[in-house]
Scaffold this motif. Sequence first.
Motif, PDB file in Angstrom:
ATOM      1  N   ASN A 220       0.867  -1.173   0.000  1.00 24.67           N
ATOM      2  CA  ASN A 220       0.000   0.000   0.000  1.00 24.67           C
ATOM      3  C   ASN A 220       0.904   1.223   0.000  1.00 24.67           C
ATOM      4  O   ASN A 220       2.124   1.105   0.174  1.00 24.67           O
ATOM      5  CB  ASN A 220      -0.969  -0.024   1.196  1.00 24.67           C
ATOM      6  N   PRO A 221       0.364   2.389  -0.218  1.00 25.76           N
ATOM      7  CA  PRO A 221       1.230   3.572  -0.284  1.00 25.76           C
ATOM      8  C   PRO A 221       2.093   3.766   0.960  1.00 25.76           C
ATOM      9  O   PRO A 221       3.249   4.197   0.863  1.00 25.76           O
ATOM     10  CB  PRO A 221       0.221   4.716  -0.456  1.00 25.76           C
ATOM     11  N   GLN A 222       1.543   3.439   2.130  1.00 28.15           N
ATOM     12  CA  GLN A 222       2.299   3.641   3.358  1.00 28.15           C
ATOM     13  C   GLN A 222       3.512   2.719   3.435  1.00 28.15           C
ATOM     14  O   GLN A 222       4.619   3.148   3.782  1.00 28.15           O
ATOM     15  CB  GLN A 222       1.384   3.426   4.558  1.00 28.15           C
ATOM     16  N   GLN A 223       3.315   1.425   3.117  1.00 26.48           N
ATOM     17  CA  GLN A 223       4.447   0.504   3.125  1.00 26.48           C
ATOM     18  C   GLN A 223       5.478   0.904   2.069  1.00 26.48           C
ATOM     19  O   GLN A 223       6.684   0.762   2.277  1.00 26.48           O
ATOM     20  CB  GLN A 223       3.974  -0.925   2.859  1.00 26.48           C
ATOM     21  N   GLU A 224       5.016   1.406   0.949  1.00 28.11           N
ATOM     22  CA  GLU A 224       5.939   1.835  -0.089  1.00 28.11           C
ATOM     23  C   GLU A 224       6.740   3.069   0.348  1.00 28.11           C
ATOM     24  O   GLU A 224       7.909   3.210   0.025  1.00 28.11           O
ATOM     25  CB  GLU A 224       5.181   2.124  -1.384  1.00 28.11           C
ATOM     26  N   MET A 225       6.105   3.951   1.122  1.00 29.55           N
ATOM     27  CA  MET A 225       6.839   5.106   1.643  1.00 29.55           C
ATOM     28  C   MET A 225       7.905   4.641   2.625  1.00 29.55           C
ATOM     29  O   MET A 225       9.030   5.168   2.654  1.00 29.55           O
ATOM     30  CB  MET A 225       5.856   6.060   2.336  1.00 29.55           C
ATOM     31  N   LEU A 226       7.567   3.638   3.427  1.00 28.19           N
ATOM     32  CA  LEU A 226       8.536   3.072   4.359  1.00 28.19           C
ATOM     33  C   LEU A 226       9.697   2.453   3.582  1.00 28.19           C
ATOM     34  O   LEU A 226      10.870   2.627   3.949  1.00 28.19           O
ATOM     35  CB  LEU A 226       7.842   2.011   5.220  1.00 28.19           C
ATOM     36  N   ARG A 227       9.373   1.776   2.530  1.00 23.29           N
ATOM     37  CA  ARG A 227      10.410   1.170   1.695  1.00 23.29           C
ATOM     38  C   ARG A 227      11.332   2.235   1.108  1.00 23.29           C
ATOM     39  O   ARG A 227      12.564   2.105   1.124  1.00 23.29           O
ATOM     40  CB  ARG A 227       9.741   0.364   0.595  1.00 23.29           C
TER      41      ARG A 227
ATOM     42  N   GLN B 186      18.037   5.396   3.349  1.00 22.84           N
ATOM     43  CA  GLN B 186      18.863   5.343   4.551  1.00 22.84           C
ATOM     44  C   GLN B 186      19.996   4.323   4.427  1.00 22.84           C
ATOM     45  O   GLN B 186      21.139   4.619   4.751  1.00 22.84           O
ATOM     46  CB  GLN B 186      17.999   4.991   5.774  1.00 22.84           C
ATOM     47  N   ASN B 187      19.655   3.116   3.981  1.00 18.92           N
ATOM     48  CA  ASN B 187      20.663   2.053   4.004  1.00 18.92           C
ATOM     49  C   ASN B 187      20.573   1.081   2.831  1.00 18.92           C
ATOM     50  O   ASN B 187      21.255   0.053   2.836  1.00 18.92           O
ATOM     51  CB  ASN B 187      20.557   1.271   5.317  1.00 18.92           C
ATOM     52  N   GLY B 188      19.735   1.383   1.851  1.00 18.12           N
ATOM     53  CA  GLY B 188      19.618   0.509   0.696  1.00 18.12           C
ATOM     54  C   GLY B 188      18.869  -0.783   0.947  1.00 18.12           C
ATOM     55  O   GLY B 188      18.888  -1.683   0.111  1.00 18.12           O
ATOM     56  N   SER B 189      18.181  -0.903   2.083  1.00 22.01           N
ATOM     57  CA  SER B 189      17.483  -2.144   2.449  1.00 22.01           C
ATOM     58  C   SER B 189      15.988  -1.916   2.592  1.00 22.01           C
ATOM     59  O   SER B 189      15.344  -2.435   3.501  1.00 22.01           O
ATOM     60  CB  SER B 189      18.056  -2.711   3.761  1.00 22.01           C
ATOM     61  N   GLY B 190      15.420  -1.139   1.689  1.00 21.56           N
ATOM     62  CA  GLY B 190      14.015  -0.774   1.814  1.00 21.56           C
ATOM     63  C   GLY B 190      13.068  -1.946   1.806  1.00 21.56           C
ATOM     64  O   GLY B 190      12.152  -2.029   2.627  1.00 21.56           O
TER      65      GLY B 190
END
Length: 829
Positions: A740-747, A753-757
């Motif tokens: 969902n858009p929220q999880q994608e924003m977290l990704r 930050q660290n390339g591990s989205g």
Amino acid sequence: MSSIHLPIRQLVEFLLRTGSIDSRFTGFDRALEGARIHRKLQKAAGEDYQAEVFFSAERQAEGLTFLLEGRADGIFTDGSGTTVIDEIKTTAVPYEAITEDMNPCHWAQGMVYGAIYCSRQSLPELNVQLTYYQIDTDQIIRFMRRFSAPELEQFLHKLLCQYAPWARQQLDWAARRSQSLAALPFPFAQYRPGQRALAGEVYRACRAGRDADHKGGSRLFCQAPTGIGKTMSVLFPALRAMGEGSGEKLFYLTARNTTQAAAEDAIARLRTAAPELALRSVTLTAKEKVCLHPDSEGHPACLPELCPYANGYYDRIKDALSALLDDTGSFDRAALAGAAKRFSVCPFELGLDLSEWCDVVIGDYNYLFDPVVHLKRFFDASGDWLFLIDEAHNLPDRARAMYSARFFKSSLTEAKRALGKGKSSLRTALTRADRAFLDIRKACVRLAPRRGQTGAPETDTAQTTLLPSLQDPVPELPEPLYAQDGTVFLRELPSALLSPLRAVQAPLQDWLEANPDADAHAQLLELYFAVQDILRSSERYDSHFVTQLTARSSELELQLLCLDPAPFVEASLSAGRCAALFSATLTPPSYYRGVLGCADARAVALPSPFPAENLGLYCMANISTRYRDRETSVQAVSDALARLTSGKTGNYLAFFPSYAYLRQVYEDFATRHPDIRTLVQESGADDAARAEFLAQFVPQPKETLLGFGVLGGVFGEGVDLAGDRLIGCAIVGVGLPQVNPQQEMLRRYYDAQNGSGFDYAYRYPGMNKVLQAAGRVIRTPEDRGVVLLLDDRFARPDYARLFPPHWQHIRYLHSAEELGQALQDFWQK
């Protein structure tokens, strides 16, 4: 001469506070607004005004040494050259009702600071000023009194003499407690495998505390297998460390009530093993759950004219404490309710006041981490506290939720409707805010028209729709980060929405105080708290947040979304000397250290003490449960479950990534295998329904039972079905959160930050749910059972590397027939 640490505010409020609990003046949350006003007044006072001046001093009284600490709001010199101690108080008391003698605690606080300052600076006298700021009208009124140094010192000495009996009682208790804890025996004849190792890690962390390497307190992440007895393994060594002088108070913090009960049971067992144990514990429960006198809507009625437990609370609380603290006590929810009725005091406030005199405080995570409800009496400054964080794998999501906030346009529309017709300042403010939300909703629709696409991740490279260049920029919104499917993300705060919401506060507060019996009161009170929540979140908004605006039909949802809770969690943990965060699933440790702000924490993973051959571990590597493949996978999953349950008569659980997929497989399974008894977890089931579900998993069952549940749900963790109450479980899919858009924003955030989205937003949270569900099967060294993983991704290295060490014997199978033979071999051993 014995000494006791005593915060100045605690001293004066304990001795001098009188009267009733009254939510009109204290129940609405004013803390954040009060802090803002303090800063505003301090800044306006000029360069010579010293703000937030820290005080510490030693004083003797009644054979005791008191180590006093506190922080004055301000110190300045007036036009005549006289030193002034300034105490700033925000209040909701009407301006005309503010009097010089309204609250003796306010004068007392300033006078104690004055006594210390006169002694420190050799002053013969000074002035104490009370500055009252009426929070609804922005009016300021000041009162000033002059005191001589001997007068102030005599006042302080008198207070300390009054407090001395309580201090001596607490010192005597601390000595008795330390002696009994230092000699506390382990309450079982021997340690379970793994318990001694876990206890040793926790003990060393508590003893380390703060030093050159741990200025914010030592931190320990400990992954310990399910079933070894983690609660006792952490409580016992922490209490032993307290007995040896490492820690003044222990906070056992949990994500759910069931683990609070486990901590209470562990303490009860320690008391049984050591009858002379001097230990007091209190369990804190939300006010809504313990209130003895709710209003007609079921909400706590914290008004003296309505609630006998609020009326005169501060006049009776010292008598209640005196009686309850005469010896060892365990104050759980039932005990607090009984004591509250006995002394006619509020059980919630009684629990909070008892916590200052108890050695162990059991409660939810939010009592430490939530910026609104955390225990200010302990955590607004650091102390010699020990934190035991149970089921710590839950903390990242819980912490994000605590620091985030959401608000819905519909709550404004409904509030206007509830008010009825007629003009008022509240209706005007609500109309302006509603119009602002309507304008922004239109802007969101233009920026991100909805496409109707939802679902679970198709691949491990799910794509985000980036914002195209705009021909018609929307002036109401800051530059968006990206827009997708009705949702717009902003880096900046949406002032166009927050300003009108801020303007709603004062008239809404006025209406609530003037209309306590109105039909709309409960609804508008809910709106008040929602407005407060979003505005509080805006005060702490920084680069770890984004703004999420979601348009659905006529609705606009505003979220101030905390993506990265690390700095806030780290700041909370720094209030103590040690934090031990433990769970059966903290893999990989780098992820948990990163999202919880504990980069330098020690992380240990204890091996499983249970024989590997007791766990049959299989993966059907020929099945895909990806979202796009679910329709075609239903029969294959159903067949695998049938093979699993036919291996041996007993109780089984199957966990699914969603209710929709669960229902599809259940309907197919029930149709094609009607001879196997089934149960289905229902969405939104209450405590009674959950207990009824688990009660079906009886020992020594005469027929096979298959329960259908959801990964990450109430049956996927914290459930202890030992022995043959559960002999197998199937885990369908790798547990990835829904795209969902929220999880994608977290990704996107963690990619930057660290390339591990993808790992941080999807893979690690998903595998945590998988490992938790699998941990339901083997609970004791005698247990035997099987775990069946249904998804080809479990065979991939990027998932298999997250398996615990005791899963090295996993077998990958490719047909139902292979599975049937493997299960037959396992159960015949």
